[in-house]
Design a protein around this motif. Structure first.
Motif, PDB file in Angstrom:
ATOM      1  N   ARG A   1      -6.355  -6.236  -3.690  1.00 51.55           N
ATOM      2  CA  ARG A   1      -7.573  -5.853  -2.975  1.00 51.55           C
ATOM      3  C   ARG A   1      -8.795  -6.589  -3.520  1.00 51.55           C
ATOM      4  NH1 ARG A   1      -8.615   0.324  -1.814  1.00 51.55           N
ATOM      5  NH2 ARG A   1     -10.432  -0.736  -0.992  1.00 51.55           N
ATOM      6  N   GLN A   2      -8.813  -6.835  -4.813  1.00 54.06           N
ATOM      7  CA  GLN A   2      -9.945  -7.571  -5.392  1.00 54.06           C
ATOM      8  C   GLN A   2     -10.040  -8.976  -4.812  1.00 54.06           C
ATOM      9  OE1 GLN A   2      -9.315  -7.359  -9.623  1.00 54.06           O
ATOM     10  NE2 GLN A   2      -9.918  -5.205  -9.756  1.00 54.06           N
ATOM     11  N   PHE A   3      -8.911  -9.523  -4.402  1.00 58.15           N
ATOM     12  CA  PHE A   3      -8.889 -10.848  -3.789  1.00 58.15           C
ATOM     13  C   PHE A   3      -9.145 -10.787  -2.282  1.00 58.15           C
ATOM     14  CE2 PHE A   3      -6.120 -13.929  -1.505  1.00 58.15           C
ATOM     15  CZ  PHE A   3      -6.843 -15.087  -1.795  1.00 58.15           C
ATOM     16  N   VAL A   4      -8.507  -9.806  -1.609  1.00 55.72           N
ATOM     17  CA  VAL A   4      -8.531  -9.752  -0.139  1.00 55.72           C
ATOM     18  C   VAL A   4      -9.805  -9.116   0.406  1.00 55.72           C
ATOM     19  CG1 VAL A   4      -7.391  -8.766   1.900  1.00 55.72           C
ATOM     20  CG2 VAL A   4      -6.023  -9.749   0.047  1.00 55.72           C
ATOM     21  N   ASP A   5     -10.298  -8.077  -0.237  1.00 55.68           N
ATOM     22  CA  ASP A   5     -11.434  -7.327   0.326  1.00 55.68           C
ATOM     23  C   ASP A   5     -12.665  -8.202   0.583  1.00 55.68           C
ATOM     24  OD1 ASP A   5      -9.840  -5.129   0.316  1.00 55.68           O
ATOM     25  OD2 ASP A   5     -10.929  -4.026  -1.225  1.00 55.68           O
TER      26      ASP A   5
ATOM     27  N   ALA B   1       0.830  -1.207   0.000  1.00 54.67           N
ATOM     28  CA  ALA B   1       0.000   0.000   0.000  1.00 54.67           C
ATOM     29  C   ALA B   1       0.864   1.255   0.000  1.00 54.67           C
ATOM     30  CB  ALA B   1      -0.928   0.003   1.220  1.00 54.67           C
ATOM     31  N   GLY B   2       1.965   1.220   0.750  1.00 53.42           N
ATOM     32  CA  GLY B   2       2.848   2.380   0.820  1.00 53.42           C
ATOM     33  C   GLY B   2       3.611   2.632  -0.460  1.00 53.42           C
TER      34      GLY B   2
ATOM     35  N   VAL C   1       3.259   2.964 -10.760  1.00 57.93           N
ATOM     36  CA  VAL C   1       2.017   2.628 -11.475  1.00 57.93           C
ATOM     37  C   VAL C   1       1.780   1.118 -11.423  1.00 57.93           C
ATOM     38  CG1 VAL C   1       0.851   2.614 -13.722  1.00 57.93           C
ATOM     39  CG2 VAL C   1       2.155   4.630 -12.993  1.00 57.93           C
ATOM     40  N   HIS C   2       2.847   0.343 -11.626  1.00 56.56           N
ATOM     41  CA  HIS C   2       2.734  -1.123 -11.556  1.00 56.56           C
ATOM     42  C   HIS C   2       2.401  -1.581 -10.133  1.00 56.56           C
ATOM     43  CE1 HIS C   2       4.068  -1.234 -15.620  1.00 56.56           C
ATOM     44  NE2 HIS C   2       5.337  -0.918 -15.356  1.00 56.56           N
ATOM     45  N   PHE C   3       3.034  -0.924  -9.131  1.00 52.17           N
ATOM     46  CA  PHE C   3       2.729  -1.256  -7.732  1.00 52.17           C
ATOM     47  C   PHE C   3       1.242  -1.018  -7.456  1.00 52.17           C
ATOM     48  CE2 PHE C   3       7.287   0.240  -6.636  1.00 52.17           C
ATOM     49  CZ  PHE C   3       7.800  -0.979  -7.033  1.00 52.17           C
TER      50      PHE C   3
ATOM     51  N   TYR D   1      -1.555  -3.643  -6.312  1.00 51.13           N
ATOM     52  CA  TYR D   1      -2.311  -3.463  -5.070  1.00 51.13           C
ATOM     53  C   TYR D   1      -3.818  -3.544  -5.344  1.00 51.13           C
ATOM     54  CZ  TYR D   1      -3.760  -1.506  -0.603  1.00 51.13           C
ATOM     55  OH  TYR D   1      -4.344  -1.307   0.625  1.00 51.13           O
ATOM     56  N   THR D   2      -4.244  -2.969  -6.463  1.00 51.29           N
ATOM     57  CA  THR D   2      -5.659  -3.048  -6.841  1.00 51.29           C
ATOM     58  C   THR D   2      -6.079  -4.494  -7.041  1.00 51.29           C
ATOM     59  OG1 THR D   2      -5.572  -0.867  -7.894  1.00 51.29           O
ATOM     60  CG2 THR D   2      -7.372  -2.331  -8.547  1.00 51.29           C
ATOM     61  N   LEU D   3      -5.213  -5.268  -7.716  1.00 47.28           N
ATOM     62  CA  LEU D   3      -5.500  -6.695  -7.938  1.00 47.28           C
ATOM     63  C   LEU D   3      -5.570  -7.458  -6.621  1.00 47.28           C
ATOM     64  CD1 LEU D   3      -5.888  -8.873 -10.120  1.00 47.28           C
ATOM     65  CD2 LEU D   3      -3.408  -9.216 -10.083  1.00 47.28           C
TER      66      LEU D   3
END
Length: 449
Positions: free
Chosen positions: A233-237, A148-149, A223-225, A229-231
């Motif tokens: 979150r789609q799994f973890v959220d 996230a950072g 941008v890649h990070f 992170y978005t990917l």
């Protein structure tokens, strides 16, 4: 030519990131330094409706006043509404026991938000640029903040926008010279006393020796990070949503042990689940290692606390815990409506001795109490003489017997006499010393609603 090109890039960046609409009013935070003065010039040249706000933090004496004067003159030159405020930053930091940097941050953002609301501004523009972006990423790497950072500074978060993130420091310096924009340097920016300055002045130049395009390259990596992170979150959220249940109690989340246990061996997933609450990996490892030990242990992050209860983990913001523990309500004789935290009490005064057996009602001999009374949370060392029992008892021991967890203990109202003695543990038990007897002539009845 450079200016026209940058102006078009500026407009494109605003549009691509949906920072604001063309007819919105924007509050500009202008310190007087290169970055914020160029930002103001770009907004003016783009014919955007703006107001300018300047914070004088009273940290550099006459130099701070000169910064304010420069920004005021600039705003007057372009007929831009100008607002400034002088802060006692050192006093605020000492009062709240925080660093000068954190104090300045709190003061300016609170004031900016107030101005934004008062003057119908859509957003607050902060003049951070690409170098600030990558400095934040490097700082977060040093601090170990995780994926996230590594996203650095966001172009838009809530009402805060950062419309200069498409420019780097070298471009800003060239533009300031080309456009003859006035500015003042804050000499504290050149001191390596602060971690961010050390990265800016020492670390980044060394990395640019290895790769002259380091800033550009790291920005591309960010941008890649961010995509990764978005990917993630789609799994973890969805997993977090299924496990972390909001309780009726404000700001409290409960995670059932039996539901979390299958994930304990997956430490990366565990870290991702608790990441929004800022728990470090070593703290989570301690939590896993003590999973089968006694209940009642607590684990802290910088912002939150986990309490291990019998069948669940209870998660709360530390600030809300402190607010509950510090809340004290005074009761003067004659008061009839009393509030404490989210609870309400009704006080009834009578000459007729009556006894109620409801746990939420206390019938107290008025001649045995000293006003003003107070309602507060329990404190270490509190004792009382429980009605129907022999001798005195520590309230902490009583809570253990009642199987009340540490968080819930702080929510139990304790009624205290003017002499400091415990009268009533609201909704649980009255103190024997204040009960009604055959000799009682005046009664105070408190009802916890």
């Amino acid at each position: 030519m450079l200016h026209m090109n940058v102006l078009e890039r500026f407009k494109a960046y605003v549009y691509q990131n949906n920072l604001f609409q063309i007819d919105d009013r924007v509050l500009l935070a202008v310190s007087g330094g290169k970055d914020s003065m160029l930002m103001a010039k770009l907004f003016i040249d783009a014919s955007i409706d703006i107001i300018i706000a300047h914070c004088n933090f009273s940290l550099r004496g006459e130099e701070s006043d000169k910064d304010e004067a420069l920004v005021a003159t600039f705003a007057e030159q372009y007929a831009i509404p100008f607002f400034s405020k002088q802060f006692d930053t050192i006093g605020y930091a000492e009062l709240h026991k925080i660093s000068i940097q954190m104090a300045a941050r709190d003061l300016r953002y609170d004031w900016f938000e107030k101005l934004r609301s008062e003057h119908a501004c859509r957003c607050i523009a902060i003049a951070q640029h690409k170098n600030d972006h990558i400095e934040t990423v490097l700082l977060n790497i040093v601090r170990g903040t995780g994926l996230a950072g590594l996203q650095g500074i966001q172009a838009k978060r809530g009402a805060i926008i950062r419309p200069l993130l498409f420019l780097d420091a070298k471009e800003i310096t060239r533009l300031i010279v080309e456009l003859d924009v006035p500015y003042r340097d804050d000499q504290s920016n050149f001191s390596t006393k602060y971690a961010r300055n050390k990265i800016r002045l020492d670390v980044v130049p060394r990395l640019e020796e290895i790769n002259p395009e380091f800033v550009k390259g790291l920005c591309q990596s960010v941008v890649h990070f961010s995509d990764a992170y978005t990917l993630l979150r789609q799994f973890v959220d969805p997993i977090r949503e299924a496990l972390f249940k909001n309780r009726v109690v404000k700001n409290e989340i409960v995670i059932r042990k039996e539901e979390l246990q299958p994930h304990l061996k997956n430490i990366p997933l565990l870290y991702a689940l608790f990441e929004p609450y800022h728990f470090q990996m070593n703290v989570l490892m301690d939590l896993v290692n003590s999973w089968s030990n006694e209940n009642g242990r607590i684990f802290d992050s910088t912002t939150h606390r986990i309490l291990v209860d019998r069948s669940a983990l209870i998660l709360r913001p530390i600030q809300s815990i402190q607010e509950e523990q510090n809340d004290i309500t005074w009761i003067a004789e004659g008061d009839t409506e009393i509030c404490w935290n989210d609870m309400r009490f009704q006080a009834l005064y009578s000459e007729t001795p009556t006894i109620s057996f409801n746990r939420n009602v206390a019938c107290i001999d008025r001649e045995k109490i000293i006003f003003p009374l107070q309602i507060r949370s329990w404190q270490e060392g509190d004792v009382f003489y429980p009605i129907g029992m022999r001798g005195k008892k520590k309230i902490s021991d009583y809570f253990i017997q009642q199987k009340i967890n540490l968080f819930d203990k702080a929510r139990v109202p304790i009624l205290i006499d003017g002499s400091g003695e415990v009268i009533w543990i609201a909704n649980y038990r009255l103190d024997n010393r204040f009960k009604i007897t055959d000799n009682t002539k005046k009664v105070l009845t408190l009802v916890c609603e």
